[in-house]
Design an enzyme around this catalytic site. Structure first.
Site, PDB file in Angstrom:
ATOM      1  N   ASP A  64      -1.799   3.034   8.564  1.00  0.00           N
ATOM      2  CA  ASP A  64      -1.704   3.969   8.232  1.00  0.00           C
ATOM      3  C   ASP A  64      -0.594   4.250   6.673  1.00  0.00           C
ATOM      4  O   ASP A  64       0.283   3.483   7.131  1.00  0.00           O
ATOM      5  CB  ASP A  64      -1.708   5.244   8.671  1.00  0.00           C
ATOM      6  CG  ASP A  64      -2.811   5.481  10.025  1.00  0.00           C
ATOM      7  OD1 ASP A  64      -3.395   5.077   9.346  1.00  0.00           O
ATOM      8  OD2 ASP A  64      -3.034   6.985   9.834  1.00  0.00           O
ATOM      9  N   TYR A  66       2.556   6.486   5.630  1.00  0.00           N
ATOM     10  CA  TYR A  66       3.296   7.362   6.826  1.00  0.00           C
ATOM     11  C   TYR A  66       3.183   8.614   6.096  1.00  0.00           C
ATOM     12  O   TYR A  66       2.171   8.962   5.367  1.00  0.00           O
ATOM     13  CB  TYR A  66       5.107   7.317   5.443  1.00  0.00           C
ATOM     14  CG  TYR A  66       5.690   6.063   5.310  1.00  0.00           C
ATOM     15  CD1 TYR A  66       6.088   5.376   6.806  1.00  0.00           C
ATOM     16  CD2 TYR A  66       5.312   5.046   4.118  1.00  0.00           C
ATOM     17  CE1 TYR A  66       6.598   4.085   6.630  1.00  0.00           C
ATOM     18  CE2 TYR A  66       6.660   3.808   4.232  1.00  0.00           C
ATOM     19  CZ  TYR A  66       6.653   3.169   5.567  1.00  0.00           C
ATOM     20  OH  TYR A  66       7.629   2.295   5.773  1.00  0.00           O
ATOM     21  N   PHE A  77       4.045  -0.434   3.529  1.00  0.00           N
ATOM     22  CA  PHE A  77       4.874  -0.348   3.970  1.00  0.00           C
ATOM     23  C   PHE A  77       6.705   0.333   2.524  1.00  0.00           C
ATOM     24  O   PHE A  77       7.681   0.345   3.086  1.00  0.00           O
ATOM     25  CB  PHE A  77       5.942  -2.146   4.374  1.00  0.00           C
ATOM     26  CG  PHE A  77       5.115  -2.062   5.423  1.00  0.00           C
ATOM     27  CD1 PHE A  77       5.349  -2.130   5.943  1.00  0.00           C
ATOM     28  CD2 PHE A  77       4.043  -3.031   4.947  1.00  0.00           C
ATOM     29  CE1 PHE A  77       5.150  -2.851   7.658  1.00  0.00           C
ATOM     30  CE2 PHE A  77       2.926  -3.450   6.537  1.00  0.00           C
ATOM     31  CZ  PHE A  77       3.817  -3.441   7.558  1.00  0.00           C
ATOM     32  N   HIS A 186       4.183  -7.146  14.762  1.00  0.00           N
ATOM     33  CA  HIS A 186       4.346  -5.760  13.632  1.00  0.00           C
ATOM     34  C   HIS A 186       5.690  -5.668  13.767  1.00  0.00           C
ATOM     35  O   HIS A 186       7.199  -6.314  14.826  1.00  0.00           O
ATOM     36  CB  HIS A 186       4.134  -5.088  14.132  1.00  0.00           C
ATOM     37  CG  HIS A 186       4.089  -4.118  13.187  1.00  0.00           C
ATOM     38  ND1 HIS A 186       4.844  -2.374  12.855  1.00  0.00           N
ATOM     39  CD2 HIS A 186       3.077  -3.563  12.440  1.00  0.00           C
ATOM     40  CE1 HIS A 186       4.498  -2.193  11.837  1.00  0.00           C
ATOM     41  NE2 HIS A 186       3.122  -2.369  11.012  1.00  0.00           N
TER      42      HIS A 186
END
Length: 224
Positions: A64, A66, A77, A186
């Site tokens: 998703d 932020y 990111f 992750h």
């Protein structure tokens, strides 16, 4: 939504006529008109705007955007200048420091990577403020799968960095022998210590490019 106008348009235009996308478009339009949604609507396709298909060298897949103010701007990111790097990106920077000696910058703005051919793609391109995963299963996954398929079809060396199980579910779509698939846990604080740290994906990608006679990526994000 800002229109896609570069070389992504021919490979994605058929998606716009499919039922799922028409429903997605209606849903997104309603969400932006009635709620606070991130990123700003003109930034939804920034990953595609900044990294044309012909230039893609690396695909880094997030989930998703932020969901707090002034962070998301359409690159996985990455956060807008003026924001501290979120925890997952802090861990990416730590790995870069260990792997390639990159200093840890004072920002989380990754446009420099996008400009070099790093496609910073989320599987879902919008989110409600303060509500993680609120736009999952609305159609974005089908659209971003079409993007991943288009990258898979490119007849040149490309590297995929698939971090975490959701990203790794896309491996079944990747069957191009010219491409390199790198997987790791992750980089979130919950899982980075299970093998993201020490994965050396950044140096492995650059070694792959050099072996294929291509320019490596300059991974150093500079201080602002």
């Amino acid at each position: 939504m800002a229109m896609i106008t570069n070389d992504w348009l021919p490979v994605l235009k058929d998606e716009f006529n499919k039922d799922y996308y028409k429903k997605l478009f209606t849903f997104i339009k309603d969400e932006y008109s009635t709620k606070v949604i991130y990123p700003p609507s003109d930034d939804i396709f920034n990953a595609l705007h900044l990294t044309p298909l012909k230039d893609v060298k690396v695909l880094i897949l997030g989930q998703d955007p932020y969901h707090e103010p002034n962070q998301a701007h359409g690159l996985s990111f990455s956060v807008k200048p003026g924001n501290d790097a979120p925890p997952s990106l802090v861990n990416i920077y730590k790995e870069l420091n260990d792997d390639l000696g990159c200093y840890i910058p004072n920002n989380g703005y990754l446009k420099k990577w996008a400009d070099q051919g790093v496609l910073l793609l989320n599987t879902v391109l919008t989110v409600r403020a303060h509500q993680a995963a609120s736009h999952q299963k609305k159609g974005w996954e089908e659209f971003t799968d079409a993007i991943i398929r288009a990258v898979n079809e490119q007849d040149r060396p490309i590297v995929y960095m698939l971090w975490g199980k959701p990203a790794q579910t896309k491996m079944q779509m990747l069957n191009n022998p010219k491409h390199l698939i790198l997987t790791a846990p992750h980089p979130s604080p919950l899982s980075a210590y299970r093998g993201f740290f020490g994965c050396k994906h950044f140096s492995k990608a650059n070694e792959f490019f050099e072996k294929n006679g291509m320019e490596p990526i300059d991974w150093q994000i500079e201080n602002i």
